[in-house]
Scaffold this motif. Structure first.
Motif, PDB file in Angstrom:
ATOM      1  N   LEU A 541      21.239   5.703  -6.075  1.00 34.52           N
ATOM      2  CA  LEU A 541      21.592   4.413  -5.478  1.00 34.52           C
ATOM      3  C   LEU A 541      20.681   3.295  -5.992  1.00 34.52           C
ATOM      4  O   LEU A 541      21.120   2.150  -6.158  1.00 34.52           O
ATOM      5  N   ALA A 542      19.412   3.638  -6.254  1.00 32.50           N
ATOM      6  CA  ALA A 542      18.497   2.640  -6.820  1.00 32.50           C
ATOM      7  C   ALA A 542      18.967   2.206  -8.197  1.00 32.50           C
ATOM      8  O   ALA A 542      18.896   1.025  -8.563  1.00 32.50           O
ATOM      9  N   GLU A 543      19.449   3.177  -8.987  1.00 35.94           N
ATOM     10  CA  GLU A 543      19.985   2.851 -10.318  1.00 35.94           C
ATOM     11  C   GLU A 543      21.222   1.956 -10.215  1.00 35.94           C
ATOM     12  O   GLU A 543      21.484   1.151 -11.112  1.00 35.94           O
ATOM     13  N   MET A 544      21.952   2.088  -9.119  1.00 42.74           N
ATOM     14  CA  MET A 544      23.148   1.269  -8.922  1.00 42.74           C
ATOM     15  C   MET A 544      22.822  -0.105  -8.340  1.00 42.74           C
ATOM     16  O   MET A 544      23.704  -0.944  -8.173  1.00 42.74           O
ATOM     17  N   GLY A 545      21.541  -0.319  -8.017  1.00 42.09           N
ATOM     18  CA  GLY A 545      21.125  -1.623  -7.498  1.00 42.09           C
ATOM     19  C   GLY A 545      21.373  -1.817  -6.014  1.00 42.09           C
ATOM     20  O   GLY A 545      21.452  -2.964  -5.546  1.00 42.09           O
ATOM     21  N   VAL A 546      21.500  -0.746  -5.215  1.00 40.79           N
ATOM     22  CA  VAL A 546      21.717  -0.870  -3.779  1.00 40.79           C
ATOM     23  C   VAL A 546      20.473  -1.433  -3.115  1.00 40.79           C
ATOM     24  O   VAL A 546      19.345  -0.994  -3.399  1.00 40.79           O
ATOM     25  N   ALA A 547      20.651  -2.401  -2.250  1.00 41.44           N
ATOM     26  CA  ALA A 547      19.524  -3.069  -1.601  1.00 41.44           C
ATOM     27  C   ALA A 547      18.666  -2.066  -0.838  1.00 41.44           C
ATOM     28  O   ALA A 547      19.161  -1.255  -0.075  1.00 41.44           O
ATOM     29  N   GLY A 548      17.354  -2.141  -1.076  1.00 36.57           N
ATOM     30  CA  GLY A 548      16.398  -1.292  -0.363  1.00 36.57           C
ATOM     31  C   GLY A 548      16.203   0.081  -0.958  1.00 36.57           C
ATOM     32  O   GLY A 548      15.289   0.806  -0.543  1.00 36.57           O
ATOM     33  N   ALA A 549      17.033   0.480  -1.936  1.00 36.29           N
ATOM     34  CA  ALA A 549      16.965   1.851  -2.448  1.00 36.29           C
ATOM     35  C   ALA A 549      15.670   2.098  -3.216  1.00 36.29           C
ATOM     36  O   ALA A 549      15.087   3.187  -3.122  1.00 36.29           O
ATOM     37  N   LYS A 550      15.183   1.134  -3.997  1.00 37.83           N
ATOM     38  CA  LYS A 550      13.949   1.330  -4.775  1.00 37.83           C
ATOM     39  C   LYS A 550      12.759   1.583  -3.856  1.00 37.83           C
ATOM     40  O   LYS A 550      11.925   2.447  -4.131  1.00 37.83           O
ATOM     41  N   LYS A 551      12.678   0.843  -2.786  1.00 40.21           N
ATOM     42  CA  LYS A 551      11.565   1.031  -1.846  1.00 40.21           C
ATOM     43  C   LYS A 551      11.677   2.384  -1.152  1.00 40.21           C
ATOM     44  O   LYS A 551      10.662   3.044  -0.884  1.00 40.21           O
ATOM     45  N   ALA A 552      12.908   2.788  -0.867  1.00 40.27           N
ATOM     46  CA  ALA A 552      13.099   4.097  -0.242  1.00 40.27           C
ATOM     47  C   ALA A 552      12.672   5.206  -1.191  1.00 40.27           C
ATOM     48  O   ALA A 552      12.055   6.202  -0.774  1.00 40.27           O
ATOM     49  N   VAL A 553      12.986   5.050  -2.494  1.00 43.42           N
ATOM     50  CA  VAL A 553      12.558   6.032  -3.497  1.00 43.42           C
ATOM     51  C   VAL A 553      11.037   6.101  -3.534  1.00 43.42           C
ATOM     52  O   VAL A 553      10.444   7.184  -3.602  1.00 43.42           O
ATOM     53  N   GLN A 554      10.400   4.935  -3.499  1.00 38.53           N
ATOM     54  CA  GLN A 554       8.937   4.895  -3.541  1.00 38.53           C
ATOM     55  C   GLN A 554       8.340   5.658  -2.364  1.00 38.53           C
ATOM     56  O   GLN A 554       7.378   6.423  -2.534  1.00 38.53           O
ATOM     57  N   ARG A 555       8.934   5.470  -1.195  1.00 45.66           N
ATOM     58  CA  ARG A 555       8.401   6.157  -0.021  1.00 45.66           C
ATOM     59  C   ARG A 555       8.635   7.668  -0.098  1.00 45.66           C
ATOM     60  O   ARG A 555       7.767   8.468   0.239  1.00 45.66           O
ATOM     61  N   LEU A 556       9.832   8.043  -0.519  1.00 45.89           N
ATOM     62  CA  LEU A 556      10.137   9.459  -0.605  1.00 45.89           C
ATOM     63  C   LEU A 556       9.304  10.167  -1.666  1.00 45.89           C
ATOM     64  O   LEU A 556       8.942  11.338  -1.522  1.00 45.89           O
ATOM     65  N   SER A 557       8.987   9.435  -2.744  1.00 48.99           N
ATOM     66  CA  SER A 557       8.240  10.051  -3.841  1.00 48.99           C
ATOM     67  C   SER A 557       6.746  10.042  -3.604  1.00 48.99           C
ATOM     68  O   SER A 557       5.981  10.548  -4.422  1.00 48.99           O
ATOM     69  N   GLY A 558       6.314   9.435  -2.503  1.00 44.79           N
ATOM     70  CA  GLY A 558       4.899   9.486  -2.149  1.00 44.79           C
ATOM     71  C   GLY A 558       4.118   8.271  -2.560  1.00 44.79           C
ATOM     72  O   GLY A 558       2.897   8.232  -2.362  1.00 44.79           O
ATOM     73  N   GLY A 559       4.723   7.266  -3.149  1.00 41.42           N
ATOM     74  CA  GLY A 559       3.999   6.060  -3.552  1.00 41.42           C
ATOM     75  C   GLY A 559       3.803   5.140  -2.381  1.00 41.42           C
ATOM     76  O   GLY A 559       4.475   4.120  -2.244  1.00 41.42           O
ATOM     77  N   ARG A 560       2.860   5.497  -1.533  1.00 40.95           N
ATOM     78  CA  ARG A 560       2.734   4.756  -0.276  1.00 40.95           C
ATOM     79  C   ARG A 560       1.513   3.858  -0.208  1.00 40.95           C
ATOM     80  O   ARG A 560       1.329   3.143   0.750  1.00 40.95           O
ATOM     81  N   LEU A 561       0.588   3.888  -1.250  1.00 46.61           N
ATOM     82  CA  LEU A 561      -0.632   3.095  -1.158  1.00 46.61           C
ATOM     83  C   LEU A 561      -0.336   1.608  -1.041  1.00 46.61           C
ATOM     84  O   LEU A 561      -0.997   0.879  -0.319  1.00 46.61           O
ATOM     85  N   LYS A 562       0.719   1.172  -1.771  1.00 46.10           N
ATOM     86  CA  LYS A 562       1.059  -0.234  -1.749  1.00 46.10           C
ATOM     87  C   LYS A 562       1.432  -0.672  -0.330  1.00 46.10           C
ATOM     88  O   LYS A 562       1.075  -1.758   0.126  1.00 46.10           O
TER      89      LYS A 562
END
Length: 590
Positions: A541-562
């Protein structure tokens, strides 16, 4: 027209009754004498020319009647022909006197007698033409034809309706009584017959009977027929309105007996259900009449009258009249009526008014309307009533003070959750909207965690419009509480439903809503989401440009320091939807 008083053309039959055939022959004989006499009179020549024209038309109508099959068997003629014979005899006597130039009673009296005889002739002509046009002479008939069965042909039903209206307009009291009885039975047994009655019957005459105060039984039966027609379908409702039915109905509601008032209120509610008719209530001065019926009428009158007020309240000028008449406290009082229909209609009316202006919202609050709305929300079992009540509450919740009060009521919050789990789709949508908008405490959110699985199901529904959005917003608000996130993660069915909604091939669900729920679940539930396969779906969905999907990927993948050093998680949730609500979701305690 209503049954008229006796005139010179209406008299009792001779002491030795003649048969219909004998009476007809006598009528024709006197007609022939009159036609000759009218041409030879020396006085009032202009009047006798008019009379000659009407007598000629009368002769033609009689010939057409006697040419019809079974004409002599029709019981309507038993009354009509003797009255016609009396009128003709009276007119022949007047014509004989007009062959000279002096009159025993004076010229003015003769003019008056001729004019009255001329009016009687016109009435007889009208009745004969009505019989001919109705087609009722085509077969023999009793006082009222046999009631048509459910399998009757349309032609037979049309004939039956025409016969009833002919008897209604021509016959005496007994004919009218029986005709109206039969109409009521026909309309009660077969709703579809209202279409034919509206098309084939004389609705104008039926409306005129509403003012027939000298014949209470006829008036009562007539208003029953009108009330059925007004509520049966759009076409019959239109027929009643277009011949001026609203005015007499309002007069009855104001001055009639209790039984008549209840029928009138029922008909008025039905007529005003058509927005194109609603304006006419104000034109007839009907708003004060409806308000008084709500104030002092029976519970049935109140139910129908407040329903009519609801129908007309869509018009701004009428809303101003409701303000002038101080109607709002009365509508609020009806919320605790003993009649369920009155309660529903009052709540419906308040929902229209509350949605129209700040003034009505303020008055509802000042008159303690919210308390009664909450009581009705608790007591009512009608989904329609609950829908109207919730709509008013939702509109009132735009006030911060009311929003805080509602949020602090655990019983109200629990009821919202119950409606989400057990209500119809409209109640579920309004309840979810309230849950997402109100600043509900963490403790109250924990108390209603059981509604989360149903919110997930609502996210899958394509209709009604907006249901997916409000369900996801309510769910995101619920998931600000850690224990609720853990409870959701343990619910295999809800978790799998959520992941299935993330599937790009599922076109029934707008993807930004399940993405926002995934983002809300991630704190503390990341592992369960990964095990369920959410990451791959969100990446797609992030590749398709769905709103909020990139941030959701970041959270799921563990990139939470930001996120730790950036905005709070609660505020971050707001980026998943545009700011469309009156208050943000971040009002809850996180």
């Amino acid at each position: 027209m209503p049954p008229a008083a006796a005139d010179p053309g209406a008299a009792s039959p001779p002491s030795t009754p003649l048969s219909v055939t004998q009476t007809t022959e006598l009528v024709k004989h006197i007609l022939s004498l009159l036609l000759i006499s009218c041409l030879s009179t020396k006085s009032f020549v202009g009047r006798f020319q008019v009379l000659y024209s009407r007598l000629t038309a009368l002769k033609s109508s009689l010939s057409e009647i006697t040419d019809s099959p079974h004409w002599s068997d029709n019981s309507l003629l038993d009354t009509l022909l003797p009255n016609l014979l009396y009128t003709l005899r009276r007119l022949l006597s007047l014509a004989d006197q007009c062959h000279g130039t002096s009159f025993p009673g004076g010229k003015l009296l003769m003019q008056s007698d001729l004019d009255m005889a001329s009016i009687s002739l016109s009435n007889h002509l009208h009745d004969l033409d009505l019989i001919l046009r109705s087609g009722v002479l085509r077969q023999s008939s009793a006082i009222v034809l046999s009631h048509p069965g459910p399998e009757s042909a349309r032609e037979d039903l049309v004939y039956y309706i025409r016969d009833l209206f002919a008897r209604l307009q021509i016959g005496g009291f007994e004919f009218k009584d029986k005709a109206l009885e039969s109409l009521i039975r026909l309309l009660s047994d077969d709703e579809k017959s209202a279409l034919l009655v509206a098309k084939e019957g004389n609705i104008t005459y039926l409306i005129q009977l509403l003012d027939c105060s000298d014949y209470p039984l006829i008036r009562k039966q007539a208003i029953t027929v009108v009330a059925i027609l007004a509520s049966a379908n759009d076409q019959s409702r239109k027929a009643v309105f277009e011949v001026g039915g609203l005015g007499p109905l309002l007069r009855i509601l104001e001055t009639g007996s209790l039984a008549l008032k209840e029928k009138a209120a029922m008909a008025i509610q039905s007529l005003t259900a058509d927005p194109e008719n609603a304006w006419a209530v104000s034109a007839y001065g009907g708003i004060p009449i409806l308000i008084e019926a709500c104030r002092c009428g029976s519970v049935l009158m109140q139910a129908y009258s407040v329903g009519a007020i609801r129908n007309v309240s869509i018009i701004e000028d009428i809303r101003n009249t409701l303000i002038d008449e101080n109607a709002l406290p009365l509508l609020i009082q009806l919320l605790v009526s003993s009649n369920a229909s009155a309660q529903e209609n009052a709540a419906n009316c308040l929902s229209v008014l509350a949605s129209s202006s700040d003034y009505f919202r303020t008055v509802i609050i000042q008159e303690k309307g919210l308390h009664r709305l909450l009581q009705l929300l608790h007591d009512s079992t009608s989904f329609d009533t609950l829908e109207h009540v919730l709509t008013v509450i939702h509109v009132l919740s735009s006030s911060d003070q009311i929003a805080r009060m509602l949020s602090s009521s655990i019983s109200f919050i629990i009821q919202l959750a119950e409606l989400i789990m057990n209500g119809n789709i409209v109640l579920q949508k309004i309840s979810a909207t309230l849950l997402s908008n109100l600043p509900i405490s963490d403790g109250n959110k924990r108390a209603i965690a059981g509604c989360m699985p149903q919110l997930v199901k609502l996210m899958e529904m394509p209709k009604p419009g907006g249901i997916q959005e409000v369900a996801s917003q309510a769910l995101v608000s619920m998931l600000t509480v850690r224990s609720n996130r853990k409870k959701f993660a343990r619910d295999e069915k809800s978790l799998m439903r959520l992941v299935q909604m993330l599937d790009a091939r599922n076109e029934l669900v707008c993807k930004q809503y399940p993405v926002a729920v995934v983002a809300a679940l991630t704190p503390g539930c990341r592992k369960r989401l990964l095990e369920a396969g959410a990451l791959a779906a969100v990446q797609r969905l992030a590749e398709m440009g769905v709103a909020g999907a990139k941030k959701a990927v970041q959270r799921l993948s563990g990139g939470r320091l930001k996120n730790i050093f950036g905005r709070s998680w609660g505020n971050n949730c707001e980026s998943y939807w545009p700011r469309q609500n009156s208050r943000s979701w971040g009002r809850s305690d996180h």
